[in-house]
Design an enzyme around this catalytic site. Structure first.
Site, PDB file in Angstrom:
ATOM      1  N   ARG A 199       3.008 -25.107  43.972  1.00 27.89           N
ATOM      2  CA  ARG A 199       1.874 -24.376  44.551  1.00 27.89           C
ATOM      3  C   ARG A 199       2.241 -23.685  45.852  1.00 27.89           C
ATOM      4  NH1 ARG A 199      -4.080 -26.678  44.329  1.00 27.89           N
ATOM      5  NH2 ARG A 199      -4.346 -26.726  42.089  1.00 27.89           N
TER       6      ARG A 199
ATOM      7  N   ARG B 184       1.839 -20.082  29.699  1.00 26.40           N
ATOM      8  CA  ARG B 184       2.199 -18.702  30.030  1.00 26.40           C
ATOM      9  C   ARG B 184       0.960 -17.934  30.504  1.00 26.40           C
ATOM     10  NH1 ARG B 184       4.596 -15.876  25.376  1.00 26.40           N
ATOM     11  NH2 ARG B 184       5.789 -14.754  26.959  1.00 26.40           N
TER      12      ARG B 184
ATOM     13  N   GLU C 212      -3.537 -32.771  40.368  1.00 29.37           N
ATOM     14  CA  GLU C 212      -3.704 -33.945  39.507  1.00 29.37           C
ATOM     15  C   GLU C 212      -5.175 -34.218  39.229  1.00 29.37           C
ATOM     16  OE1 GLU C 212      -2.175 -33.940  42.395  1.00 29.37           O
ATOM     17  OE2 GLU C 212      -0.046 -34.248  42.027  1.00 29.37           O
ATOM     18  N   SER C 213      -6.035 -34.035  40.242  1.00 24.08           N
ATOM     19  CA  SER C 213      -7.457 -34.317  39.992  1.00 24.08           C
ATOM     20  C   SER C 213      -8.030 -33.279  39.025  1.00 24.08           C
ATOM     21  CB  SER C 213      -8.247 -34.364  41.309  1.00 24.08           C
ATOM     22  OG  SER C 213      -7.939 -33.264  42.128  1.00 24.08           O
ATOM     23  N   ASN C 214      -7.581 -32.045  39.136  1.00 18.08           N
ATOM     24  CA  ASN C 214      -8.020 -31.035  38.167  1.00 18.08           C
ATOM     25  C   ASN C 214      -7.639 -31.452  36.748  1.00 18.08           C
ATOM     26  OD1 ASN C 214      -8.783 -29.508  40.370  1.00 18.08           O
ATOM     27  ND2 ASN C 214      -7.100 -28.043  40.222  1.00 18.08           N
TER      28      ASN C 214
ATOM     29  N   ASP D  52      -3.940 -26.403  35.453  1.00 13.49           N
ATOM     30  CA  ASP D  52      -4.152 -27.856  35.506  1.00 13.49           C
ATOM     31  C   ASP D  52      -5.005 -28.331  34.329  1.00 13.49           C
ATOM     32  OD1 ASP D  52      -2.757 -27.937  37.979  1.00 13.49           O
ATOM     33  OD2 ASP D  52      -4.589 -27.329  39.010  1.00 13.49           O
TER      34      ASP D  52
END
Lengths: 319, 319, 319, 319, 319, 319
Positions: D168, D227, D35-37, D258
């Site tokens: 992840r 993709r 989320e921070s990325n 991200d």
């Protein structure tokens, strides 16, 4: 025979390892200047190479001189007060499709206040060639005057004169065009990127056509155009030689076109034929792309090896 | 309560590992500015800290803003064209008896063309304090005007105003003296190095005497003078507190006096007493000397630990 | 006036950051040689400095030449086949009580097969001084012969000759003693560490006594002995001057004694008095200890600043 | 309009220069979180981006917050005791055919004990969008509850909600499937890697088919699937747009997906059309692959340049 | 079962980041030796691997032993006096068309004065295999004798013997040919680069033909030839297996052929079939090219993954 | 004779160059564990040293084993699943008055789930000594049980047992006290920091008094207490020897007390007298402080040199 060059040199501060300037924690220090790069490339081939310039008498200016001497130049420097500016170029190596980024901060550097009368022109006497570029001229009115004076002085003294066309983004094409055309009557050898010819001179056509048009319009002895990773062309005596480059894993393109120029000068001074000159210059530019930083490290042996390899490839392809 | 600061910030390029600028192959990248350094030191103590300035919209300018935000500042920046200059400071750490060397190249930076009307003064409203310094003013006439205007505006709006006296070598003492004295009527808190007071104001005497003389002459609320590794003094209400520093292994002195200033501001805003303010400021300056780069990393807990340690040492010595 | 030096130079590979050679993952590359170090120190003072030697025509040999040129030497090199050896010195900086460690691997280097007849002695003609050392002689019989021949040639040609006594651990004191004594009749200026005088010449007494004894026994013009961090002495005309060093934070002691030698030579050539020569040499050696690597970066201004500082300290102490 | 994100962030410790974790002597420090990325990628486009999380009040936790603030986030952090864990991800960049290696050590990090009631949901009010991912949920039962609660709260408050599907490697596909499906009724925009859709949702078909099936099954506003180096698709209003990526020299793929997500969010919030949103997101992901570390540095101008270049390529190919 | 190897190992000093030896400021330290590289590759697969050699008892020699032990070898070393030489190899990674450059400085190393009688041959007893190479033999007459004696002793003791053909540029092909042929009667397994077979043995033909000719002429059990990035062949029992390599992004080719040899030995000792042995060896060589330095880090799992990937590629291509 | 140790080892990630963890861009990788550090110090003196532990079969765990083997240990490891945790210690070197900072993240590491029955106790048979510490026990109940069992088993088998008292901040003094006292009946040699004795055992008095009290209360063979930079004491046979340390320039104190322990063990096993054992241990600890990272590199020769130097200093002082 001595190659005398005159021009500006900057600290070249490069973000390492494909990092970006906006976040890099360290910068690698190199030295970059269109003429000094070319002079180093020539010196690596054994040509006695002189670089005339002005630097602040500060750790930064002394570093520029030291690095260039370490790469074989006779750096003949007018030392300015240590409080004057040293130009800088920040560089960020891209990675396709992210482009390389350069932030040029040479405006107002000590060298920009160098008038023709600050230099002794003795170094020109008996020189084998003299070289300067639009990248230096673009920095100030003083430098326009100094470059023009040196070209005229050299030409009058019977020294072969060479000029690099590219303003390195310091001049708009229009500004460059106006000024550089005035010089062409004092120039024997023109060296340029194909793209700079199109932009600065506003001409169209293939590289061969451009070289031919320029040579005939301005009565140049030689016109050498680099096409980057696609090789280059060299016009002489109404003939335009062409040479492709081999495929290269590019480490750092900085200074590669200047290596091309330096080898054109070195080989021209040595009386090499047009095809040989071009082959060596393309090989030197190719090699310069494989090394970090703007300064050529290619010896004559390195260049010969790449030329042979390119010849082999061409032969294989043509079979 | 918010601390609002205004000032110039430079890239700070430092030779690593006691190397010299004349030979270092790499440079470490930091950010340096008298006011931003102070604001960071205050932010580390939990003070909401705003930094107003102007930067070029280039990778270099964006990097300055990013680094300062990463250290906790609310960086409220007027973005100049990306082609404008970003100031730089080159730094070489010495080793006794070899002195530290700084090459300042901030002249002509984008911020030097910042006029008062380019800034919204809204950020000053309701602020707990405003801080700027002679190091910023010294860069241009525009900046003299902008700093003076901001101090006057803040003062008129009832915001506590603070001023840093040191010109960082950008002004001669004489030039500084003339200009800064005019401002003193708008200043509540004066922060300075003892040596800058002597040089800029041309005064003699001990640190205590200097603080007292300044405070009474200009009716300051507080005068805080740092004496570097010998500690500092803080004058308030006719009393001048003094504090020695503990012995320190200096890693990098850059920005240490600014950390002193930042903590004086933070503690003054928080209503801390003079002795406590001084103790914390001396500890913060001491800690700042133990860390590479100009930006303070000392938390309130770090400072409290050093203050306690210094108190212990003093007690032991006084037994 | 030109200083001509002859000697061996090695790659100097140093473990960084107080790491040990047995575990360091990287090594910093410098260039080290008793005579080239001295020549660089002299060049930094503006003396035209020539360095004669032999190097393999390999990337390693070319690197040695490039680095020395970058530090201001006129490197006049006999190029050996690229397959010949380049000497190396591995260096590990200690930390009290852990001593510095040096692993010397110069035996069999290309230069060790340099016979007197391989060098043109033209460079000696008209030189202001000639300098070589026992550290070079100790590497081979050829080099004993070459050094001796050059000293004799210079002496006969009226060039002031200088000799560095220290064998850098390459000779046993006994081996050194026998050989170097034979040369003393051709030597005008002797430069040495106090400890090398004791070891090589097997003499006792204070530094002053040693200098005096040597000077009178061998009729030297000057004898300059460095005592490391305790300063040095310089004997001339029956008077022995002494000078203490200021306290120093030692970064890297490599090459410091050679900087002392280089400045003794430079100042002697310039006709400086004994006290001034000694003061500058002690300051240069002190500064050389504060910089990584064997090559001096101290300018005349740097040295003058330290001399002044040392004078101040002495004055304060003597009050 | 503000983008509010909630999620876990780890120290990202990367072996440099294609070295392996089993032998690397140093590690580069970055910050990594799904989320921070994404929030950083959006902030680079000018979106006000908030990141909610929990970190230990230790140098490691403070570093995470500092780095993210330096990249433009408003990091609104619940500070845990400094003794709690900070998650880490070790990363080794491969080189074909050697794959990249990640060692995930985020289990038991302070954030895993964050309950919904520890957060103030005020930040959601008036937000333009809210984003969280399965990678955060997969770390603990508390985080499943917190993510679900935040999505529901946002949805009820009329805030557009977005969800990242990829766990992840922290959840088995089966574990992920069960949990994330329950959330889909509260989700407006789904962002995912094509491969995660196949694995987590157990579906087959082309990317277009997957996007369509998901969108219709769960009534999503938009479904954006990356993709990787083959581009991506974006479904909206029964239409599925597709976009190929240009060829890229991959420096570091970390965080690229991200960046895709962050730009989808930023452009969706700005009301950009589906084709434009997709083009920008693919360009941002492509650029993110060319930069070391997980955090996007691509400005709107950088993205526009790559989009134009990709359009050119497509045009050339289609001619 | 134990693999016993005997051979020379050098410090391997590599210029970082595609820099050139002529200008690199730092060098990375690795350890390189044909037999130790092979032994490390075998040890990574779980084979107990012994390395016999001689090293100076200096920080350099101890470093060699420490590094090899850290990579899993049982380093059984004859310690020479610390004043003896440690061999070095300087390495510069090229970038097409700039070739890699190696400067070999192993002549005169301590190991070159190792006579057969200095080694206890007890380690050979009961060993699963013994391996040495022409690269070690080429360094001195003593080493020719030692390698030959060890091969004969092993052969007589019923230990499977293996020999690496490549002299690493230390012998002319002619010199190598003469010596190595004498040994072949004591050799069971021959491992070589295809190019070394052509050069050393002066033979022509395809790799398959070379392997077949060698095997039948000298009655080898197995002949394994690596063709670098084109894969390799393995002859056994009159059949010659062939295997292509997958495309690889080469980080550093150093030691890759030795990894091939090491895996051939490990798999042969484990009784693996020819096809499986070859597949694993080609995969290991491929992986070794993707890692900086000469020492393999590939585990059995790493190799299995690449073999599977190569099989997949082949299947796809053959469809 | 073999020293067998059992204990936990962590990755040790250190901020370089006095940087702080909150801002450092890179971390140096070392390996740290109370018992493995001691075992390395003993191995450097030629003692065959075994280290028993459990590690995840991941790049991180394999790295720990590789590094320790490279420093001479026989690392006999129970390999856990690669998904289990590897402990980490983050380290920031201070600079007076800024203290060193350690962030310990070893909780939940694979080794914490090692039960006594997971280890073969065969390695203890015939060992010269066995060593473990409270730092390992403090990590889990399993480890309390495992350490206690190993001590009892060793003691019953007639192996000399040694115990390190310091919990490295992982236990409160109270928690440590309760558990470690129960073990003392199985312990022959106690090694500790003086400060840990005070804290853990809650005792007062001088180091001599502490050693004496402990030895008589628990019937220890030897009690060795390190006092850090003030030296140490060693109690044996009712006599307590004391030794001061020489002044040291501390590079990195990590692991220094463990080097003291390792040398106490090595010298005790070799039958060295108490005074000699103490002198060597103090010298080893002193040397360990001068080297980056937790692992001792001091050979017997290094130690003898420092002992002699310390003796000299003492003699000089006592004159």
């Amino acid at each position: 025979m001595t190659l005398v060059t005159f021009g500006e040199a900057s600290l070249h501060l490069a973000a390492p390892d494909r990092e970006r300037l906006v976040t890099a924690d360290g910068l690698r220090v190199h030295v970059d200047g269109a003429e000094s790069n070319a002079a180093v490339a020539a010196a690596r081939l054994g040509v006695e190479s002189v670089w005339l310039s002005k630097l602040p008498d500060s750790p930064l200016g002394r570093r520029i001189a030291g690095t260039l001497r370490g790469h074989g130049l006779d750096a003949d420097v007018v030392w300015a007060d240590g409080g004057e500016r040293q130009g800088v170029r920040y560089f960020e190596r891209g990675s396709d499709p992210r482009p390389d980024v350069t932030v040029d901060d040479a405006a107002g550097a000590a060298v920009t206040r160098l008038a023709p009368e600050d230099l002794s022109v003795d170094r020109l006497r008996g020189a084998g060639a003299f070289y300067t570029t639009a990248a230096t001229m673009a920095l100030s009115r003083d430098l326009v005057r100094t470059c023009a004076t040196l070209l005229a002085t050299a030409s009058n003294a019977g020294v072969r004169t060479a000029f690099g066309l590219g303003p390195r983004g310091r001049w708009s094409p229009e500004a460059a065009r106006e000024t550089v055309r005035d010089l062409f009557s004092d120039v024997d050898v023109l060296v340029a990127r194909e793209s700079d010819v199109r932009a600065v001179l506003g001409r169209d056509g293939t590289a061969r056509e451009l070289a031919h048009a320029l040579a005939t319009a301005h009565d140049f002895e030689r016109v050498a155009l680099t096409r980057g990773d696609r090789g280059g062309v060299l016009w002489e005596d109404a003939t335009c030689h062409q040479r492709a480059a081999t495929e290269t894993r590019v480490v750092d393109p900085t200074g590669a076109a200047d290596a091309f120029a330096g080898v054109v000068l070195a080989r021209t001074m040595a009386g090499a034929g047009a095809a040989e000159t071009l082959a060596d210059a393309v090989a030197a530019e190719t090699l310069a792309r494989t090394v970090p930083g703007p300064l050529s490290t290619a010896t004559a042996a390195d260049i010969a090896e790449v030329v042979a390899r390119m010849d082999d490839e061409r032969d294989r392809r043509s079979q």
